[in-house]
Design a protein around this motif. Structure first.
Motif, PDB file in Angstrom:
ATOM      1  N   LEU A 292       0.840  -1.252   0.030  1.00  0.00           N
ATOM      2  CA  LEU A 292       0.029   0.009   0.043  1.00  0.00           C
ATOM      3  C   LEU A 292       0.966   1.156  -0.008  1.00  0.00           C
ATOM      4  O   LEU A 292       0.488   2.175  -0.767  1.00  0.00           O
ATOM      5  CB  LEU A 292      -0.910   0.022   1.153  1.00  0.00           C
ATOM      6  CG  LEU A 292      -2.019  -1.051   1.099  1.00  0.00           C
ATOM      7  CD1 LEU A 292      -2.743  -0.942   2.365  1.00  0.00           C
ATOM      8  CD2 LEU A 292      -3.003  -1.044  -0.024  1.00  0.00           C
ATOM      9  N   SER A 297      -2.493  -1.382  -4.686  1.00  0.00           N
ATOM     10  CA  SER A 297      -3.717  -1.599  -3.721  1.00  0.00           C
ATOM     11  C   SER A 297      -4.234  -2.907  -4.118  1.00  0.00           C
ATOM     12  O   SER A 297      -5.027  -3.813  -3.049  1.00  0.00           O
ATOM     13  CB  SER A 297      -4.751  -0.828  -3.745  1.00  0.00           C
ATOM     14  OG  SER A 297      -5.055  -0.606  -5.336  1.00  0.00           O
ATOM     15  N   GLU A 298      -3.817  -3.501  -5.038  1.00  0.00           N
ATOM     16  CA  GLU A 298      -4.173  -5.233  -5.339  1.00  0.00           C
ATOM     17  C   GLU A 298      -3.296  -6.191  -4.849  1.00  0.00           C
ATOM     18  O   GLU A 298      -2.477  -5.735  -4.424  1.00  0.00           O
ATOM     19  CB  GLU A 298      -4.401  -5.302  -6.860  1.00  0.00           C
ATOM     20  CG  GLU A 298      -5.297  -4.381  -7.607  1.00  0.00           C
ATOM     21  CD  GLU A 298      -6.811  -4.592  -7.141  1.00  0.00           C
ATOM     22  OE1 GLU A 298      -6.979  -5.554  -6.771  1.00  0.00           O
ATOM     23  OE2 GLU A 298      -7.596  -3.686  -7.476  1.00  0.00           O
ATOM     24  N   LEU A 332      -1.506  -0.714 -10.216  1.00  0.00           N
ATOM     25  CA  LEU A 332      -2.046  -1.184  -9.116  1.00  0.00           C
ATOM     26  C   LEU A 332      -1.392  -2.501  -8.689  1.00  0.00           C
ATOM     27  O   LEU A 332      -1.477  -3.097  -7.518  1.00  0.00           O
ATOM     28  CB  LEU A 332      -3.555  -1.370  -8.632  1.00  0.00           C
ATOM     29  CG  LEU A 332      -4.254  -0.031  -8.994  1.00  0.00           C
ATOM     30  CD1 LEU A 332      -5.619  -0.551  -8.941  1.00  0.00           C
ATOM     31  CD2 LEU A 332      -3.956   1.142  -8.021  1.00  0.00           C
TER      32      LEU A 332
END
Length: 380
Positions: A292, A297-298, A332
Motif C-alpha cells: 500500500l 492496492s491489489e 496497482l
C-alpha cells in the motif's frame, strides 16, 4: 581520474540525499546485457512469434508491443530517461548507418549467463533463445569498431558510459526449476553463473569501462509463476508477512550473496573502476512487504495478466494468448505476467537504484546511493 571519480561520487551522493527527482549524471551512453528484465526488442528480431509480442504487452507506455516483457517501460528505460539519454535501441535491430553512440542493448529475453550447451548436456531446454551472455559479449565486440577507432579513443568513450551487466542468471535457474529439477541440482549451477557474470565484468573493464552496474536476482519466491507451480500445504514454506515462498527467496539471496562476494574481489582487482551492485532483490521486496505504501492496492502476488487461478498464472494460458485475463489498472499491480513486473514496479526499482529511497517501517535501509561508500573510498 581518481579525483574526478571522487568528485562525481560525492556529487551523486548529495543529489541522492537532497532530491526526489531522478539523479542526472554525466553519462553519455549505456550498454546493457541481460535477459527479459532488460530486453528492449532483441528477441523480437530473432523470432517470428512469441506471446510477449502480442497485446496487451506494451499497452501502458508505448501503446503496442515492443518486445519488452511488461506493460510498458523497463528498469533500463527509466535509467536512460533519468540520465537524459534516449531509450536503448536493441542491437539486433540495427540498420545500415545505425548510430549506437548513445548506447546499445544486447539483452535477450530468455538468455542465460551460462552457454546453452551447459544446459543441453543436462537435458534442460531453453525454448526461448540460445543467445547467452557470452554471445551478447560477442555482439559488443562486433560493435566496437563503429564506436571508437583506437584504444585511446575507446578508453575516453567508455569512461563516460554506464555498463549494465544484468540482471542475468535468473533464467539459468528458471528453466531448471520450472522443468522440475531439484533444488540440490540447481544449487550446483550457481558458482558457474557467478563466474560467467564476473567474466563479463572483466571483459568490459578490459575494453575501458569504468562504471559497471551488476544487478542481483529478484525474490523469485514472490513471483506468481513460482507460487503457482510450487504451491504447498505446509504453512512453514511461506513467509507470514508476504506470502512468498521462503526457500525460493533463500535461493535468490544465496545467489546475491555470492555475487556480492565476487564483486568485492573484482573491486580489489580494479580499484579505478566503480563496480556497483544493484540490489534488485530488496528493491522488489519492499512492494511485497508494504504494497500500500507504494501504491499497489491489489494483491501484490497476483499477476495483472494471466490465465486465472489463485495467482492469475497458468503456464498453459500465458499473458498475450487468447483467453488470458488482463487487469483494468496495471499500476496497482507488482506482477505483470507472473514472471515479469509491471512498469509501475520497474519505475520504483529504477528510482531505488538511481536515487535511494526514504525509510519505511522495519526497513533495514534508509537510503541506497548510486555509488556506495565503499566504492567512494576506493576512488580516493
Amino acid at each position: 581520474m581518481a579525483l574526478h571519480s571522487l568528485m562525481f561520487s560525492l556529487l551523486t551522493v548529495l543529489l541522492v540525499l537532497a532530491r526526489t527527482e531522478p539523479v542526472l549524471c554525466d553519462f553519455t551512453s549505456i550498454f546493457s546485457f541481460g535477459d527479459s528484465i532488460a530486453d528492449t526488442g532483441n528477441l523480437l528480431c530473432l523470432k517470428s512469434d512469441d506471446h510477449s509480442f502480442r497485446f496487451p504487452y506494451g499497452e501502458t507506455y508505448f501503446g503496442h508491443p515492443t518486445g519488452r516483457c511488461s506493460n510498458g517501460r523497463l528498469i533500463v528505460d527509466f535509467m536512460a530517461q533519468s540520465l537524459g539519454l534516449p531509450l536503448l535501441p536493441p542491437y539486433l535491430a540495427q540498420t545500415n548507418g545505425q548510430d549506437f553512440q548513445q548506447g546499445a542493448n544486447f539483452a535477450v529475453s530468455g538468455a542465460t549467463a551460462l552457454d546453452n550447451a551447459f544446459y543441453e548436456e543436462r537435458g534442460i531446454h531453453n525454448i526461448c533463445t540460445n543467445n547467452s551472455l557470452g554471445i551478447q559479449l560477442g555482439w559488443f565486440k562486433e560493435l566496437l569498431p563503429s564506436l571508437c577507432d583506437q584504444s585511446s579513443n575507446c578508453l575516453n568513450f567508455f569512461s563516460r558510459s554506464l555498463f549494465l551487466v544484468g540482471e542475468i542468471g535468473g533464467n539459468d535457474y528458471n528453466h531448471a526449476f520450472l522443468e522440475g529439477r531439484s533444488l540440490e541440482e540447481i544449487r550446483t549451477f550457481v558458482p558457474g553463473v557467478i563466474d560467467a557474470i564476473s567474466s563479463a565484468v572483466q571483459m568490459v573493464v578490459e575494453h575501458g569501462a569504468v562504471t559497471v552496474m551488476v544487478p542481483g536476482n529478484f525474490p523469485i519466491g514472490c513471483f506468481s509463476s513460482y507460487l503457482m507451480v510450487f504451491q504447498s500445504s505446509n504453512e512453514e514454506d511461506y513467509d507470514p508477512q508476504t506470502g512468498c515462498l521462503r526457500w525460493l527467496n533463500e535461493f535468490s539471496m544465496n545467489h546475491n550473496h555470492l555475487l556480492q562476494k565476487e564483486l568485492d574481489r573484482m573491486r580489489d582487482l580494479h580499484p579505478h573502476v566503480s563496480i556497483i551492485y544493484a540490489d534488485y532483490y530488496n528493491a522488489a521486496m519492499r512492494f511485497f512487504r508494504y504494497p500500500l505504501q507504494f501504491g499497489f492496492s491489489e494483491g501484490c502476488l497476483t499477476a495483472c495478466c494471466g490465465g486465472g487461478g489463485p495467482y492469475n498464472y497458468n503456464k498453459s494460458l500465458v499473458c498475450g494468448n487468447r483467453g488470458a485475463r488482463v487487469c483494468d489498472d496495471p499500476s496497482l499491480y507488482v506482477s505483470w505476467d507472473g514472471m515479469h513486473l509491471t512498469e509501475a514496479a520497474y519505475k520504483a526499482i529504477a528510482y531505488y537504484i538511481l536515487q535511494g529511497f526514504k525509510d519505511i517501517p522495519d526497513s533495514s535501509h534508509q537510503y541506497l546511493t548510486f555509488i556506495t561508500s565503499k566504492e567512494l573510498l576506493q576512488n580516493t
